[in-house]
Write an enzyme that holds these catalytic residues in place. Sequence first.
Site, PDB file in Angstrom:
ATOM      1  CB  SER A 289      -0.957  -0.070   1.198  1.00 19.12           C
ATOM      2  OG  SER A 289      -2.080   0.757   0.985  1.00 19.12           O
ATOM      3  CG  HIS A 423      -5.242  -2.948   0.694  1.00 21.24           C
ATOM      4  ND1 HIS A 423      -4.472  -2.965  -0.451  1.00 21.24           N
ATOM      5  CD2 HIS A 423      -4.821  -1.873   1.399  1.00 21.24           C
ATOM      6  CE1 HIS A 423      -3.633  -1.952  -0.433  1.00 21.24           C
ATOM      7  NE2 HIS A 423      -3.815  -1.271   0.685  1.00 21.24           N
TER       8      HIS A 423
END
Length: 477
Positions: A289, A423
């Site tokens: 990320s 994620h």
Amino acid sequence: MFKTSFVTLALVAYAAAQSTAPQWGQCGGIGWTGATACPSGWACQQLNPYYSQCLQGAAPPPPPATTVAPPATTVAPPATTVAPPTTSAPSGGSPAAGACGAIASTVPNYNNAKLPDPFTFANGSTVKTKNDWTCRRAEISALIQNYEAGTLPPKPPVVTASFSKSGTTGTLAITAGLSTSQTIKFSPTITFPSGNPPANGWPLIIAYEGGSIPIPAGVAKLTYSNSDMAQQNSASSRGQGLFYQLYGSTHSASAMTAWVWGVSRIIDALEMTPAAQINTQRIGVTGCSRDGKGALMAGAFEERIALTIPQESGSGGDACWRLSKYELDNGNQVQDAVEIVGENVWFSTNFNNYVQKLPTLPEDHHLLAAMVAPRPMISFENTDYLWLSPMSSFGCMSAAHTVWEGLGISDLHGFAQVGGHAHCAWPSSLTPQLNAFINRFLLDQSATTSVFTTNNQFGKVQWQASNWITWTTPTLT
Ligand SMILES: *[C@@H]1O[C@H](CO)[C@@H](O)[C@H](O)[C@H]1NC(C)=O
């Protein structure tokens, strides 16, 4: 009565299930109406305005940004003269001083809605040879520092290190300074494999905030607290962290370049610390990320990184600014350049001047990734989250791939994009591709690394290479 109680209990259980998000589950974000609490031992952390996630550990969540910053209404004129940025002490592959002619750090009057051509210098000359690529890479380094990342300072005069180990956990205590009286200290930990190291020492992966990929047997992991080096809580975090204690809070380095500087000092320290038994020729970098954006920057700028593994880095990482804007304009709610400069301090204040007029930017992130070439990299993306701008990542890495192709080493650049997982939760289906790159480039084993795949789940847009890639790939001699 029995039946009523049962229904009541079931409703209570249902409500409890609804109010606690699962491990790795979403717990907030624009438009989110589901659970906002996390299981015991997990904390809800905001990753961006669109997405908060239950992550392990009780680290305090950054202050919630409830509104996306409005676009800047006044755009400062582009900087016209800027001294060429100095880059970190190069090793291997960097041009000898003077070998490239003048390196441009600005391209006045640049205007190109499509992706900038990796094979054309700012002065219009064509990149024809592998040596030319070395010079073009140096030019791209200067452009990216100037336009979006801020200056990456060279190795400071003072770098010292000491090492201690207890069991399989090592601590590398690093002091870096501009003078012996002006220093900062940081002490990353290294988790070692058990047993005896190979003759040249253990391969190592530097993991931004610990990373989220499975580290295979035989590889050590260094946990890099990059947020301590340069804070990334919010748009108010600029100039905070160890880097700025040393260089001053107004230094032009963004969090991205400050983090790269820290990676370089870690490698300096390992090079001067044989007791750590790390093979400094076999160092990889990873992060997920926001920290995946950072890991890509480190691999791009620090040539001692032997393998670059960004995970779900999205916009600001392996996605291109221009392509992310196209996604946003066509109905995918992606994190684009305008949003990013309002959200956090990952990029320089100078980048604010360009986010509203991306065609004037003489670089984009296909060129950032191409700075890794001729070294290897593989990036991983997740199509379940549109804010990661999945078409942009695939298109951007397709454009970057032409550089490895031109160098005749296309299997040194991998990309894999799937959905079906939270994620930064690692999808085990991709472990063979990850291990192929680690086996070949960190563990010196033979492995096939031709990996370039997507599921084509791009929301409301499609990737059309001919709309963005205007060059034909040369064979660099
Ligand atoms: C263009 O710039 C590159 C990189 O500095 C340099 O190697 C090349 O000689 C330049 N070409 C001309 C025609 O000036």
